[in-house]
Motif scaffolding. Structure first.
Motif, PDB file in Angstrom:
ATOM      1  N   SER A 110       0.838  -1.191   0.000  1.00 32.71           N
ATOM      2  CA  SER A 110       0.000   0.000   0.000  1.00 32.71           C
ATOM      3  C   SER A 110       0.879   1.251   0.000  1.00 32.71           C
ATOM      4  O   SER A 110       1.897   1.306   0.703  1.00 32.71           O
ATOM      5  CB  SER A 110      -0.917   0.009   1.224  1.00 32.71           C
ATOM      6  N   ASP A 135       5.810   5.549  -0.199  1.00 34.76           N
ATOM      7  CA  ASP A 135       5.577   4.329   0.575  1.00 34.76           C
ATOM      8  C   ASP A 135       5.249   4.675   2.027  1.00 34.76           C
ATOM      9  O   ASP A 135       5.324   5.846   2.433  1.00 34.76           O
ATOM     10  CB  ASP A 135       6.787   3.402   0.471  1.00 34.76           C
ATOM     11  N   PRO A 136       4.872   3.706   2.830  1.00 33.74           N
ATOM     12  CA  PRO A 136       4.516   4.003   4.237  1.00 33.74           C
ATOM     13  C   PRO A 136       5.639   4.645   5.030  1.00 33.74           C
ATOM     14  O   PRO A 136       5.368   5.304   6.044  1.00 33.74           O
ATOM     15  CB  PRO A 136       4.154   2.617   4.796  1.00 33.74           C
ATOM     16  N   ALA A 158      -5.095   5.938  -0.145  1.00 29.82           N
ATOM     17  CA  ALA A 158      -4.208   4.774  -0.219  1.00 29.82           C
ATOM     18  C   ALA A 158      -4.457   4.029  -1.522  1.00 29.82           C
ATOM     19  O   ALA A 158      -5.609   3.853  -1.950  1.00 29.82           O
ATOM     20  CB  ALA A 158      -4.430   3.851   0.967  1.00 29.82           C
TER      21      ALA A 158
END
Length: 225
Positions: A110, A135-136, A158
């Motif tokens: 995600s 990215d996260p 997301a």
């Protein structure tokens, strides 16, 4: 006119059906040409070699098919059509090859949308929405995502992307119809048409070998010695 038709479309100097060996040769050339064009892009995408993954190797293979057809003196129109179709297949193959690589060893994760921009396809037709994502961990991805990025997408949303752990191909948005069947479906029409034109070009290049026998006449020196 007969000579002109033979030069443009090939002489096809056989009576009835073409010889089986000639059809087999045409099928072999068609298969080798299609496999070489697609295979070079797939090999480049799998190994991370940009010169092959970008379709340059496929263009060389398309030119090689045209060279072979020229050497067997196929019709000029069919040679030109085969080269053009080969070039189109070579330009379509990189995206399909990248999809095959991601379908085989890709992983999903995600990401967060940072910004959304509008663009258009290369032919100026459909409107695309391009999402810049991170990215996260907050690291921005170099590639912008258009699969899964739509009109309703907003910064902070997301998205699910598929990425290559080896980094050989850029990530792309996850889609239900993506993968090996989708990639094969995109290339199948180009490959089928190119194979058919190559087969016809090889078959129509057939020429008979004519031998002229000199029969001495009554006034010939050899006969009146």
């Amino acid at each position: 006119m007969q000579h002109l038709r033979g030069t443009v479309w090939g002489p096809a100097e056989f009576v009835g059906l073409p010889p089986r060996w000639l059809v087999a040769e045409g099928i072999l050339v068609a298969i080798l040409g299609v496999v070489a064009i697609i295979g070079t892009s797939l090999f480049g995408a799998w190994t991370g070699r940009p010169s092959l993954a970008d379709g340059e190797g496929g263009l060389v293979c398309a030119a090689a098919v045209g060279l072979y057809l020229s050497l067997v003196r196929a019709g000029r129109a069919l040679v030109g059509v085969a080269v053009l179709l080969g070039a189109c297949l070579a330009l379509q193959a990189p995206q399909a090859a990248a999809g095959l690589v991601l379908a085989e060893r890709g992983q999903t994760r995600s990401v967060v949308v940072m910004s959304v921009e509008e663009g258009r396809t290369s032919d100026g037709g459909h409107v695309l929405h391009l999402c810049s994502v991170r990215d996260p961990d907050g690291v921005p991805l170099e590639a912008r995502i258009w699969r899964g990025c739509g009109r309703a997408t907003r910064p902070g949303d997301a998205l699910t992307v598929v990425y290559d752990p080896r980094g050989a191909v850029p990530p792309r948005g996850a889609e239900p119809d993506a993968g090996i069947p989708g990639a094969a479906r995109d290339l199948a029409p180009w490959a089928a048409v190119l194979g058919g034109v190559t087969l016809v070009a090889v078959v129509r290049s057939y020429r008979l070998t004519r031998l002229t026998l000199a029969v001495p006449g009554p006034t010939d020196g050899a006969a009146t010695r």
